[in-house]
Every structure is written in structure tokens, then in C-alpha cells.
Write a protein that holds these residues in place. Sequence first.
Motif, PDB file in Angstrom:
ATOM      1  N   ALA A 179       0.825  -1.211   0.000  1.00  0.00           N
ATOM      2  CA  ALA A 179       0.000   0.000   0.000  1.00  0.00           C
ATOM      3  C   ALA A 179       0.858   1.260   0.000  1.00  0.00           C
ATOM      4  CB  ALA A 179      -0.930  -0.004   1.207  1.00  0.00           C
ATOM      5  N   LEU A 181      -4.455  -3.824  -5.501  1.00  0.00           N
ATOM      6  CA  LEU A 181      -3.676  -3.971  -4.274  1.00  0.00           C
ATOM      7  C   LEU A 181      -3.893  -5.340  -3.636  1.00  0.00           C
ATOM      8  CD1 LEU A 181      -1.645  -2.356  -2.712  1.00  0.00           C
ATOM      9  CD2 LEU A 181      -3.476  -1.506  -1.264  1.00  0.00           C
ATOM     10  N   ILE A 200      -3.116   4.751   6.168  1.00  0.00           N
ATOM     11  CA  ILE A 200      -2.813   3.324   6.044  1.00  0.00           C
ATOM     12  C   ILE A 200      -2.304   2.764   7.362  1.00  0.00           C
ATOM     13  CG2 ILE A 200      -1.170   1.693   5.007  1.00  0.00           C
ATOM     14  CD1 ILE A 200      -1.474   3.403   2.415  1.00  0.00           C
TER      15      ILE A 200
END
Length: 260
Positions: A104, A154, A244
Motif C-alpha cells: 500500500a 492492491l 494506512i
Amino acid sequence: MVKLLEAVGRWVIAFLEFWGRWFLLSAKAVTLAFKPPLRLKRFIYYLATIGSDSIPVIAVTSLFTGGVIALETYNAFHRFNAEFMIGAVVAISMARELSPVLSALLVTARSGSAMAAEIGTMRVTEQIDALEMMAVNPIKFLITPRIYATTISLVFLTVIADIIGYIGGYLVSVHIFGVNKTLYLRYTQNFAHMEDVFHGLIKAAVFGFLLSTISCLYGYYTRGGAKGVGESTTKAVVSSSIAILIFDYLITYLLRLFNL
């Protein structure tokens, strides 16, 4: 004291404004995907540019990450003659934590910045206004395919990172330290389970959605010409990276809370 309260008030207002904009933009982008025209070509294009083009950097990073885990854990396990347990440590660490987070962050640096810069440039050069004049919804045209492509990409990039990271740990353990490969593989199978992989994939999907929506949000509301584009790109990368890491903790906590 008054100045402090004013500063806190401004920060709270800015915080609420940001997440309010984020929620509205995200909701519109997600729901507009199901209204014609579907624009599948743009979705496939972003799958290639965001997903496929990120594979080399993900592969190199994951290979050395798995190798580093093996290097760091070998000395500790060697003291107890448990070197064959390194495989389980590498597999679980990569699957649950390192693969989704590192993937990420790399996609944020590579593609999130590009999203913010491209959409921001279109905003300051009035290309988005031109789309609206032509009755083209800019959110559906520019943001919706990026969000879905990033989220799906992802997830697959995380799977690739899991595999290559484990290979990196295997090469270091078996071919450098001489760990018995049969025991290495057997104990990996005994201690690493599919639920570890599923935990990582849940995180990857959430991270993909977050980084794409935040990056597009900053680009969409860019102001101030070329300088504004640069500022929006920087804010997009920083905000996405922080989000994140924060959501990584929250998701891990919730999964453990519900014993999932």
C-alpha cells in the motif's frame, strides 16, 4: 489560551471538513460505477497502470523484506536450534502485516501521487470544468475507475508480495544458512494458515480504497496553479500513508477482538 483554543478549533474544523468531503466523494464514486456508461476501458487501463506496472517494485521490495526477516530471526532461533521455524515467521509476518502495508505504501508513492498530480493539473487548467460543460460527470470519469482499479490491484499485489517474500526468506534460510528445507516447509505448513492470508487481503482492500480516495480527493480540490498541484500531491501521499498505518492498527484490533 484564546489563541490555543482558536488553533484547536481551526484544526477540528479542517479535520471534519476533510473527512466530510472524503465521505461524499467516496460515496459518489462508488455508487456511480453502477450507472451507465460503464467505461470498462478506463477501468482496464488503470488496472494495468496501477496494478501491473507496480509488480516489479513490489517484487523487489518483498524479496528483500522476506530475506531481511530471515536474517534477523536466524540468530535468535539458532540459540534454541529452532531455525526451521523461520519459514513460519516469514510467512505469517508477510501475510498478516508486511505485504499489505508495504504494498500500500509503495502504491501510494507511485500511483497515489500520480492520481493527485494528474487530477490536480486537470483542475487548475480547467479541464474538469470542460468535462462538466460536456455533461460528463468528472467523478465517474476520473475517480471511479481509479478507486476500483486500485482496490482490486492492491489485493493481487499483496498476494504476489506474500509469495515472493516467502521465497526471499526461503533463499536466505536454506541456501545461505543451510536450514533443512524439509523441516522449513513442514513447519511453515503447520503454523501458517489461510486465515493469515485473508487478514492481509482484508487490509489490502481497505488500504487500496483509502489511498485512492484520499489521493483523488486532494487532486479534485486542488487550488492555486502549479504550486497548488505540488502541495496537493505532497498532502495526498502523506495523508494516505498516515491513514494506512492508522487503519492497519484498527483493522488488526478489530480482527483480534472478534477472533477472526
